[in-house]
Design a protein around this motif. Structure first.
Motif, mmCIF file in Angstrom:
data_model
loop_
_atom_site.group_PDB
_atom_site.id
_atom_site.type_symbol
_atom_site.label_atom_id
_atom_site.label_comp_id
_atom_site.label_asym_id
_atom_site.label_seq_id
_atom_site.Cartn_x
_atom_site.Cartn_y
_atom_site.Cartn_z
ATOM 1 N N ASP A 179 -0.812 -6.606 1.530
ATOM 2 C CA ASP A 179 -2.220 -6.970 1.681
ATOM 3 C C ASP A 179 -2.723 -7.722 0.457
ATOM 4 O O ASP A 179 -2.406 -7.349 -0.683
ATOM 5 C CB ASP A 179 -3.069 -5.710 1.877
ATOM 6 C CG ASP A 179 -2.775 -5.011 3.186
ATOM 7 O OD1 ASP A 179 -3.265 -5.474 4.228
ATOM 8 O OD2 ASP A 179 -2.028 -3.996 3.158
ATOM 9 N N LYS A 232 0.808 -1.218 0.000
ATOM 10 C CA LYS A 232 0.000 0.000 0.000
ATOM 11 C C LYS A 232 0.844 1.274 0.000
ATOM 12 O O LYS A 232 0.440 2.296 -0.559
ATOM 13 C CB LYS A 232 -0.963 -0.013 1.185
ATOM 14 C CG LYS A 232 -2.094 -1.012 1.022
ATOM 15 C CD LYS A 232 -3.146 -0.868 2.102
ATOM 16 C CE LYS A 232 -4.323 -1.804 1.844
ATOM 17 N NZ LYS A 232 -5.370 -1.668 2.893
ATOM 18 N N MET A 247 0.377 3.895 -2.896
ATOM 19 C CA MET A 247 -0.080 5.257 -2.608
ATOM 20 C C MET A 247 0.913 6.297 -3.114
ATOM 21 O O MET A 247 0.518 7.360 -3.624
ATOM 22 C CB MET A 247 -0.283 5.424 -1.103
ATOM 23 C CG MET A 247 -1.268 6.530 -0.741
ATOM 24 S SD MET A 247 -2.929 6.147 -1.354
ATOM 25 C CE MET A 247 -3.630 7.800 -1.484
ATOM 26 N N LEU A 263 -7.382 4.999 -2.097
ATOM 27 C CA LEU A 263 -6.648 3.761 -2.358
ATOM 28 C C LEU A 263 -7.597 2.648 -2.781
ATOM 29 O O LEU A 263 -7.359 1.943 -3.758
ATOM 30 C CB LEU A 263 -5.877 3.352 -1.098
ATOM 31 C CG LEU A 263 -5.085 2.053 -1.153
ATOM 32 C CD1 LEU A 263 -3.891 2.196 -2.073
ATOM 33 C CD2 LEU A 263 -4.619 1.652 0.242
ATOM 34 N N ARG A 264 -8.704 2.511 -2.049
ATOM 35 C CA ARG A 264 -9.674 1.453 -2.351
ATOM 36 C C ARG A 264 -10.258 1.628 -3.757
ATOM 37 O O ARG A 264 -10.339 0.667 -4.533
ATOM 38 C CB ARG A 264 -10.801 1.472 -1.322
ATOM 39 C CG ARG A 264 -11.817 0.338 -1.474
ATOM 40 C CD ARG A 264 -13.044 0.565 -0.620
ATOM 41 N NE ARG A 264 -13.812 1.708 -1.102
ATOM 42 C CZ ARG A 264 -14.638 1.631 -2.147
ATOM 43 N NH1 ARG A 264 -14.780 0.496 -2.832
ATOM 44 N NH2 ARG A 264 -15.311 2.703 -2.520
ATOM 45 N N HIS A 298 -6.290 10.301 6.765
ATOM 46 C CA HIS A 298 -6.068 8.863 6.617
ATOM 47 C C HIS A 298 -7.291 8.190 5.988
ATOM 48 O O HIS A 298 -7.150 7.333 5.107
ATOM 49 C CB HIS A 298 -5.767 8.248 7.978
ATOM 50 C CG HIS A 298 -5.582 6.756 7.944
ATOM 51 N ND1 HIS A 298 -4.446 6.154 7.448
ATOM 52 C CD2 HIS A 298 -6.413 5.731 8.318
ATOM 53 C CE1 HIS A 298 -4.573 4.848 7.532
ATOM 54 N NE2 HIS A 298 -5.753 4.566 8.052
ATOM 55 N N LYS A 299 -8.474 8.603 6.419
ATOM 56 C CA LYS A 299 -9.708 8.023 5.880
ATOM 57 C C LYS A 299 -9.859 8.356 4.399
ATOM 58 O O LYS A 299 -10.255 7.500 3.590
ATOM 59 C CB LYS A 299 -10.911 8.544 6.669
ATOM 60 C CG LYS A 299 -12.219 7.895 6.281
ATOM 61 C CD LYS A 299 -13.349 8.364 7.180
ATOM 62 C CE LYS A 299 -14.664 7.682 6.791
ATOM 63 N NZ LYS A 299 -15.781 8.125 7.671
ATOM 64 N N CYS A 346 -7.416 9.064 2.298
ATOM 65 C CA CYS A 346 -6.389 8.313 1.570
ATOM 66 C C CYS A 346 -6.795 6.856 1.382
ATOM 67 O O CYS A 346 -6.606 6.284 0.309
ATOM 68 C CB CYS A 346 -5.057 8.393 2.313
ATOM 69 S SG CYS A 346 -4.256 10.009 2.246
ATOM 70 N N GLU A 347 -7.348 6.255 2.432
ATOM 71 C CA GLU A 347 -7.781 4.857 2.356
ATOM 72 C C GLU A 347 -8.885 4.681 1.327
ATOM 73 O O GLU A 347 -8.893 3.703 0.576
ATOM 74 C CB GLU A 347 -8.267 4.380 3.730
ATOM 75 C CG GLU A 347 -7.163 4.092 4.724
ATOM 76 C CD GLU A 347 -6.358 2.860 4.347
ATOM 77 O OE1 GLU A 347 -6.969 1.852 3.940
ATOM 78 O OE2 GLU A 347 -5.114 2.910 4.428
ATOM 79 N N GLU A 348 -9.809 5.638 1.264
ATOM 80 C CA GLU A 348 -10.897 5.553 0.291
ATOM 81 C C GLU A 348 -10.362 5.727 -1.128
ATOM 82 O O GLU A 348 -10.769 5.004 -2.053
ATOM 83 C CB GLU A 348 -11.960 6.611 0.593
ATOM 84 C CG GLU A 348 -13.123 6.646 -0.389
ATOM 85 C CD GLU A 348 -13.905 5.347 -0.460
ATOM 86 O OE1 GLU A 348 -14.628 5.144 -1.463
ATOM 87 O OE2 GLU A 348 -13.806 4.521 0.472
#
Length: 322
Positions: A272, A192, A196, A234-235, A227-228, A230-232
């Motif tokens: 992951d 990740k 990213m 990324l997803r 962070h949230k 970035c995670e979204e």
């Protein structure tokens, strides 16, 4: 003797452990023991359908006993391997009445220092250089089967066939359909951080949130918000790439099943798992499928993605509901 359940002096009830169904008669060596490592594997036939089974103690493999053993990963690994060995013995049985060793192809794409692929000889644990480099992919099964789930147990032969024969037409249709096909597993792992970083490079700048004039505690909340976000991002980006990969290789397949992705504690990698898929491939399309997967691996190798291709496998993921 094979085909008969022997009871001991304590009169412990015995049942039937079922591995798979086939339409082809198969004979087994006396050295091939079943799931309990005590009773021989044998075939029983009813109305042209062969069930591959072995006897086992219903006390040792009772529902309560299995509930406890299913937490023992060593026990599960050992028994699951035995279950797989019996099914693959059937699938590699030839018309000459002998068993051909299975070479399973295992490729982890673009790992430095590794060859393009390794063929592992399942019954001896040997490895040899991948013959695919010369344009040949081996490992095709000889006999189609309907593989059964791990720990499929019946009280006796009558119970087994009473349960299965109503589905005979469905079973035969599946056997005919998979005669020239095998299942291949594709797992994709993602670093990740690398992914990213590459995402930020493509977008021109990393995701930023204005942190001027912050009150006490707001910095922490904004960090969580970033962070949230970035995670979204990324997803969404991973899903876009996975859809591109899927659409590209789909023409070379006869079916696909998306399976649950495993946690790092299970697969043992530092990255992951972002895709776990099973593809049903015709033998004549196998080279094209693998070449297409290699192209995708090359395309995304700098994005932090690693592809893992293994097979052939019994067609577990495509079996009909029985």
């Amino acid at each position: 003797m094979p085909g008969q359940i022997q009871r001991n002096t304590l009169d412990i009830p015995f049942g039937i452990y079922a591995y798979c169904f086939t339409q082809t008669p198969v004979s087994f060596p006396h050295t091939l023991m079943g799931i309990d490592d005590e009773h021989e594997v044998y075939a029983i036939e009813r109305n042209g359908l062969f069930a591959i089974v072995s006897a086992l103690s219903l006390k040792e493999f009772s529902e309560d006993a299995l509930d406890k053993k299913m937490t023992d990963m060593v026990w599960i690994a050992s028994k699951a391997k035995k279950h797989e060995e019996v099914i693959e013995f059937v699938m590699t049985y030839t018309s000459k009445g002998c068993h051909e060793p299975l070479y399973r192809f295992s490729q982890s794409t673009f790992n430095k220092g590794e060859p393009e692929g390794i063929l592992k000889k399942e019954d001896e644990g040997e490895e040899r250089e991948n013959p695919q480099r010369t344009g040949v992919l081996t490992g095709c099964y000889s006999i189609p089967v309907v593989p059964l789930r791990f720990c499929t147990i019946y009280k006796n032969q009558e119970t087994l066939f009473q349960t299965i024969l109503p589905h005979k037409e469905k079973i035969i249709k599946f056997l005919n359909y998979t005669t020239d096909k095998t299942e291949w597993s594709v797992k994709i792992f993602c670093d990740k951080k690398v992914f990213m970083d590459r995402y930020d490079q493509r977008k021109g700048q990393p995701i930023k949130i204005d942190q001027t004039s912050l009150l006490p505690g707001e910095g922490y909340l904004l960090a969580k918000k970033k962070h949230k976000i970035c995670e979204e991002a990324l997803r969404v980006e991973i899903q876009r790439i996975l859809q591109d990969i899927y659409s590209t290789v789909l023409p070379y397949t006869d079916g696909c099943r998306f399976l649950r992705c495993f946690d790092k504690k299970i697969h043992g990698r530092s990255s992951d798992m972002v895709m776990n898929a099973a593809f049903l491939i015709k033998q004549q399309m196998l080279v094209s499928f693998r070449d297409s997967m290699n192209i995708q691996g090359e395309k995304y190798k700098n994005e932090g993605l690693v592809f893992e291709l293994t097979g052939p496998w019994p067609p577990y993921s495509f079996c009909p509901e029985l």
